[in-house]
Design a protein around this motif. Structure first.
Motif, PDB file in Angstrom:
ATOM      1  N   ASN A 175       0.840  -1.208   0.000  1.00  0.00           N
ATOM      2  CA  ASN A 175       0.000   0.000   0.000  1.00  0.00           C
ATOM      3  C   ASN A 175       0.872   1.253   0.000  1.00  0.00           C
ATOM      4  OD1 ASN A 175      -2.353  -1.442   0.065  1.00  0.00           O
ATOM      5  ND2 ASN A 175      -2.533  -1.399   2.296  1.00  0.00           N
ATOM      6  N   ASN A 176       0.373   2.197  -0.737  1.00  0.00           N
ATOM      7  CA  ASN A 176       1.031   3.502  -0.748  1.00  0.00           C
ATOM      8  C   ASN A 176       0.325   4.371   0.285  1.00  0.00           C
ATOM      9  OD1 ASN A 176       2.499   5.724  -1.473  1.00  0.00           O
ATOM     10  ND2 ASN A 176       1.180   6.247  -3.218  1.00  0.00           N
ATOM     11  N   VAL A 177       1.064   4.849   1.262  1.00  0.00           N
ATOM     12  CA  VAL A 177       0.438   5.589   2.351  1.00  0.00           C
ATOM     13  C   VAL A 177       0.832   7.074   2.265  1.00  0.00           C
ATOM     14  CG1 VAL A 177       0.204   5.813   4.853  1.00  0.00           C
ATOM     15  CG2 VAL A 177       0.484   3.551   3.828  1.00  0.00           C
ATOM     16  N   GLY A 220      -2.700   2.126  -6.173  1.00  0.00           N
ATOM     17  CA  GLY A 220      -3.117   2.838  -7.381  1.00  0.00           C
ATOM     18  C   GLY A 220      -4.005   3.987  -6.961  1.00  0.00           C
ATOM     19  N   ASN A 221      -5.201   4.005  -7.563  1.00  0.00           N
ATOM     20  CA  ASN A 221      -6.140   5.063  -7.191  1.00  0.00           C
ATOM     21  C   ASN A 221      -7.200   4.559  -6.218  1.00  0.00           C
ATOM     22  OD1 ASN A 221      -4.948   7.084  -8.691  1.00  0.00           O
ATOM     23  ND2 ASN A 221      -6.005   6.433 -10.563  1.00  0.00           N
TER      24      ASN A 221
END
Lengths: 977, 223
Positions: A175-177, A220-221
């Motif tokens: 996950n991109n945090v 992503g989005n």
């Protein structure tokens, strides 16, 4: 083993009690090592809590020891904190120590170890450190539970300006945090693949509902989750300001302070700071319920000194201020009471008051303020319990307000509140004579003197003026004096005095007495002196007056004038050594003329008129223009005059007049100058500089020309109002001459006419005698009677002469003709008076063409009969008729000609006129010769019209030489018969 | 607590007055059926939608960013206890009148309770006044739905004992999650009001004769 330890300890203790040296030796050999180290966490305070014991400690002995503690984060080698902890250790004691982590404990595993050394003076050197305990690992992450993202610390409360470290734990490294502080992204330091920390330095206070920080995990989005914290930032608690305590009754101490900023936070995270009052001598404490004041009960009478500490406290900080004071030095008295005034008279009063008793032998300092007449006086007085002060030098009949406040005289702390009361001094007699002046109107036999006085000022009236006494004393007859009492507030009175000298005394009176008298003397001839009036100019609503110094004994000067429009006499007194003054009042109005009279007052109080001055405070342009009369109008000149114009009643001194003249001629007349009017038009202007010159002769004019003039006065402020020009037209040059000739002529004609009328019979007989009528001839009756009863007068139409015999019998011819005429006249009576010249058809209805003529004198009939209403408009009229009457103009023309012809004024050769032939043709030319040929009608329709006239009625009046042939020719009807 | 009782009384009184024209005994022209009640409920729903728009703006500003940001759309991870307004379109179409009304009634019962909890923790007096006013209106809507259900002969759903939703500030609940719950409460309330307007419009069309439909439609535009 345990038995061995017990034995060993017992052995050592026995030895220690005997010899110190022996115990030192034992300590060297047996190091005191920390054991049983346990580490727990407190997430709320982000702290590690350590507890341990010390091994090998002697029984019932306290030893001073130092413990060195090492804390590592994430891994043991990453030491983040090293420190010493010194304490006294007892045998079998469990030691506690806490460490607060700046990084939330949930975000990293922590490791703790320690070692110890004895630091006790009873043990000689050398001391040495024990071995490190084993690393103790602390990890909270395992207890986080389910979830993909966690943010720490939860709901932390910090003070404004402090540094805060926050961190997140992401379970899934895929996950991109992203993290946001109040909507703005923040960037931190990655501690490990799952954990990132953010250092927030000097956090600001944003709102009392907390600062929102949140992180969002996404792939992503696609958002996978959102997690956040609310960081509650409190304002820094301030130290209370202006802390002080005082007592009013030695029973309660009232302490006040300025609390400063409220540090309360929302969601009950932190309430407002609390305040506690602590008194150190008594050791008592009180929690204050109000944020800025607190009452402390004085219980011990013996306690004189107090040491108060005010403690302000919130969850994060404690602040305190301290005051130490003696109770008697903090006395704030209650305001005095029973303020009264005794023995009040016109100038003095005694003020009394009381003070709340505090303690015995207490001295008070009181301050009195006296307000009255816009002034304030202040007095200080020292009293015991009952205060008294003598107020002097008061003004009579004046309302005063006196107030008093007190304080402890021995130790001034602060004044009490004021206590006050109003009082009014009694009246006294007026202290000054009223300012009196007079105006005198001299009439035959007496003077009318009007006395004026100014009301006394409050300062001099010393009470309410009730009336004025006027004493009139005849100086010539001293026994006679008169007293008049004039009730206030009148300020004038009128006296009628005979021609004697009078002394007038005026006094103002109040309920206590009378003022000094003001004296004025009226001489026998008060204003007999003729004085030249001088013009002055006012500036800025004031007049500067100066006059010549008066020789002799002068006690002063008076300048008087009238205020407009109230028309009230005003005056000003000037000292004897002054010969100029400035009269300045708001009453002066622009455009109003003020007349100033300057009097000198002699020692006998007689006023003598010295000078007169007149002027305007500001001159204005004239308000109206003169009414100008024009007379002596000739063809070359006229005179303008405006004698009625008053120069005195104008809003400025009239300096002259401007006469504007407009004419068609471009050049101005001599003495006139070209000028441009306000509307831009050009005209000629003549300036009259003398205001009394109210006439102007305007000459050198052209006859039969129109001129426009306009006269306006001017002052220093300008001309009068714009008005319309008046027009004047010069008459014709010959018109007068014509009048001189025409009038006698008319008179002569009238005279002739009168004479003619009076002598008409004679003129008739002379100029145009009657023509005899044959029918009326006497010869006719004679013939009838004697010869032939059937004999009649021959009608000229009944015979056709074939030969003419000329008989030379003038008398007989005359008679015959006269008889014929009579016959004709009779015939006329049976015929209609009107003869239709243009017969219409039988079926013609309505009024036909009716050009008609009355009897035979048709010429006259045409001028006044109704023919004009019968214009030949019938479509069936013969062309010839139409040709005749195609237009009314023709008819009129024709008739006009006829009328003229009847007067015999037809010029020769003008044959086209109607009925010229009727009278003129047979009689024109040679009167005595008969025409040999019938008169040839001219080739015009008018003449043809004549042909249609019935014979009998159109028969011309026969004359003496009338031709029968011509008659026949004109009567075709008879001819056929 | 007395304060809330008085609000409840007021709401009850409002509801009774609201439905007075629908009471057959007072209606001289005969029983008009549930049509007017449905219309009024629909109107009240639209009015509440309007009222909530201003209230939510104020309250979200009070929470601070990101909750007051227009594009803030967090995944609905928490707030599981809130009744969900979103439903599959086909499922919604297939709902019968009774179920439709029951779901509305139950949802507003829960939401009203949570809303009162929201009111307790509001810090400013003005916000508390706005919330109390809205709660009263929502109580009126609940009464109105009950009136429609009664008119149609449907029984009111009885809450199971112990399942009464209560607002309790749990110690484990962080302040951020509490704010998130408030956010979702307002959001769900907005969605529910929107859905209820659809529900009552559908019911209205179903109950009204076609001729009267035009008039009522125009009347609804008054909001």
């Amino acid at each position: 083993m345990a038995l061995f330890v017990v034995f060993q300890t017992t052995f050592f203790l026995t030895l220690l009690s005997l010899r110190t040296y022996q115990s030192e030796v034992l300590a060297e050999r047996l190091p005191l090592t920390p054991v049983s180290l346990k580490v727990s966490t407190n997430s709320i305070h982000q702290s590690l809590h350590l507890q341990w014991t010390v091994h090998n400690l002697p029984y019932h002995q306290e030893l001073k020891m130092v413990f060195q503690i090492q804390i590592s984060r994430i891994e043991t080698s990453n030491v983040v904190w090293v420190g010493n902890y010194s304490t006294t250790v007892k045998w079998n004691q469990v030691l506690h120590w806490s460490w607060e982590s700046e990084l939330p404990l949930e975000c990293a595993t922590h490791f703790v170890r320690m070692k110890s050394v004895m630091d006790d003076a009873s043990f000689p050197e050398p001391n040495f450190w024990s071995n490190w305990s084993s690393w103790e690992e602390v990890s909270v992450q395992d207890s986080l539970g389910r979830g993909i993202l966690f943010v720490f610390p939860k709901d932390k409360l910090v003070e404004e300006g402090s540094n805060v470290t926050i961190c997140y734990v992401s379970r899934n490294i895929q996950n991109n945090v992203s993290c946001y502080l109040e909507g703005k992204q923040i960037h931190g330091e990655q501690l490990d693949p799952h954990v990132t920390a953010f250092n927030l330095n000097s956090v600001p206070f944003i709102r009392n509902r907390g600062t929102n920080i949140y992180c969002e995990a996404s792939q992503g989005n696609v958002s996978k989750g959102i997690e956040g914290i609310v960081l509650f930032v409190s304002k820094v608690l301030e130290e209370p300001k202006d802390f002080s305590c005082e007592t009013q009754d030695f029973k309660t101490l009232h302490c006040t302070w300025d609390p400063g900023t409220d540090t309360a936070l929302g969601w009950s995270k932190q309430p407002s700071q609390s305040y506690t009052l602590f008194e150190s001598f008594s050791g008592e404490k009180k929690l204050c319920t109000h944020k800025n004041w607190c009452n402390w009960q004085i219980t011990q009478d013996s306690q004189e000194t107090y040491n108060f500490t005010l403690i302000a406290e919130n969850y994060l900080r404690k602040r305190s201020v301290n005051i130490l004071f003696n109770l008697t030095h903090r006395v704030y008295l209650m305001n005095p009471f029973s303020v009264n005034f005794e023995n009040v008279n016109a100038t003095n009063a005694i003020m009394t008051w009381k003070v709340h008793s505090m303690r015995n032998n207490f001295t008070y300092l009181c301050q009195i303020e006296l307000h009255g007449e816009g002034k304030m006086m202040q007095y200080d007085v020292s009293i015991k319990v009952n205060g008294e002060y003598f107020l002097s030098e008061l003004e009579p009949a004046t309302e005063y307000m006196a107030r008093v406040r007190c304080a402890d005289a021995s130790h001034f702390w602060k004044w009490s509140e004021w206590s006050g009361q109003n009082f009014t001094t009694l009246e006294a007699a007026p202290s000054e004579a009223p300012d009196v002046w007079r105006s005198v109107n001299s009439e035959p036999g007496n003077h009318t003197v009007t006395l004026f006085w100014k009301p006394l000022s409050k300062l001099h009236a010393n009470g309410k003026i009730l009336f004025y006494n006027v004493v009139v004393e005849n100086l010539d007859k001293p026994s006679r004096s008169e007293l008049r009492s004039i009730p206030a507030p009148a300020n004038s009175t009128k006296l009628i005095l005979d021609r004697c000298s009078y002394q007038i005394c005026v006094t103002a009176n109040n309920s206590v007495g009378a003022s000094p008298a003001s004296i004025i003397v009226i001489s026998v001839d008060p204003e007999n002196k003729e004085v030249e009036e001088e013009r002055i100019a006012g500036t800025d609503g004031r007049f500067s007056l100066s006059w010549k110094p008066q020789p002799g004994d002068i006690i002063g000067y008076v300048v008087d004038w009238c205020d407009h429009p109230q028309d009230v006499l005003q005056w000003k007194n000037v000292g004897p050594n002054t010969t100029s003054t400035v009269i300045s009042t708001d009453a002066f109005r622009p455009g109003v003329r003020y007349d100033f009279r300057i009097y000198g007052l002699s020692t006998k109080r007689i006023a003598c008129l010295l000078e007169k001055k007149t002027g305007y405070s500001q001159e204005l342009a004239p308000s109206d223009n003169p009414h100008v009369l024009v007379d002596m109008l000739t063809s070359h000149s006229f005179t303008l005059s405006w004698k009625d114009y008053s120069t005195e009643s104008q809003p400025g001194f009239i300096q002259g007049y401007h006469v504007y003249l407009k004419s068609k001629a471009r050049q101005c007349h001599p003495r006139f100058q070209k000028a441009v009017l306000s509307d831009g038009s050009e005209c000629c202007k003549y300036k009259i500089d003398n205001p009394e010159e109210k006439a102007l002769i305007v000459d050198n004019l052209k006859p039969e020309s129109s001129y426009e003039f306009f006269v306006t006065p001017f002052t220093s402020a300008g001309e009068g109002p714009n008005a319309t020009f008046t027009k004047v037209t010069t008459p014709d040059e010959h018109s007068s001459m014509l009048i001189h000739i025409l009038l006698p002529m008319v008179f002569c004609v009238l005279l002739i006419m009168i004479v003619c009328y009076l002598k008409s019979q004679w003129i008739k007989e002379t100029c145009y005698p009657d023509i005899p009528d044959p029918y009326k001839s006497s010869i006719l009756s004679l013939i009838k009677f004697k010869e032939n009863p059937h004999l009649t007068i021959m009608n000229v139409s009944d015979c056709i002469p074939d030969a003419i015999e000329v008989v030379s019998k003038p008398e007989g011819t005359k008679i015959q003709i006269l008889g014929t005429r009579k016959s004709l006249t009779e015939t006329e009576l049976t015929k209609p008076n009107y003869l239709y010249l243009l017969p219409t058809e039988k079926n013609h209805s309505g009024p036909g063409p009716c050009i008609c003529f009355e009897n035979f004198t048709y010429n006259q009939a045409a001028s006044d009969s109704g023919f004009c209403g019968h214009v030949p408009v019938s479509p069936k009229a013969p062309p010839s008729m139409l040709g005749l009457m195609t237009s009314p103009e023709n008819v009129l023309k024709a008739l006009e000609k006829n009328y003229m012809n009847s007067l015999g004024e037809v010029p020769a050769g003008e044959t086209s006129l109607n009925y010229v032939s009727q009278l003129a043709s047979p009689m024109s030319g040679d009167k005595d010769s008969l025409p040999t040929n019938p008169v040839e009608p001219p080739h015009c329709s008018e003449y043809k019209m004549q042909m249609a006239v019935p014979l009998r009625l159109a028969l011309p009046r026969p004359t003496e030489n009338s031709s029968l042939s011509s008659i026949t020719l004109l009567d075709p009807g008879e001819h056929y018969r | 607590m007395d304060d809330w009782d008085s609000w409840g009384m007021l709401a009850c009184l409002c509801t009774v007055l609201w439905h007075l024209p629908a009471v057959p005994a007072l209606n001289r022209t005969g029983d008009p059926g549930p049509g007017p009640s449905i219309q009024k409920t629909y109107d009240l729903t639209r009015y509440l939608e309007h009222q909530l728009r201003s209230l939510a703006g104020t309250y979200l500003n009070y929470l601070g960013p990101p909750f007051n940001e227009p594009d803030f759309n967090p995944p609905r991870l928490g707030a599981e206890t809130l009744p969900r307004a979103t439903v599959d379109l086909e499922v919604w179409r297939s709902l019968n009148d009774k179920l439709r009304l029951t779901q509305n009634y139950e949802a507003y019962s829960h939401l009203l309770c949570y809303l009162r909890g929201l009111n307790r923790q509001a810090a400013t007096a003005e916000l508390r006044r706005s919330l109390a006013h809205f709660c009263t209106s929502l109580q009126g809507l609940l009464g109105s739905i009950a009136g429609v259900m009664a008119a149609l002969g449907y029984p009111l759903p009885q809450p199971l004992p112990g399942t009464e939703p209560t607002w309790t500030p749990g110690p484990a609940h962080s302040d951020f999650l509490q704010k998130m719950d408030d956010f979702w409460l307002l959001k769900e309330l907005q969605t529910w009001l929107w859905r209820s307007a659809k529900d009552f419009n559908r019911l209205k069309k179903k109950m009204q004769p076609p001729a009267a439909a035009v008039t009522l439609h125009l009347g609804a535009h008054g909001f």
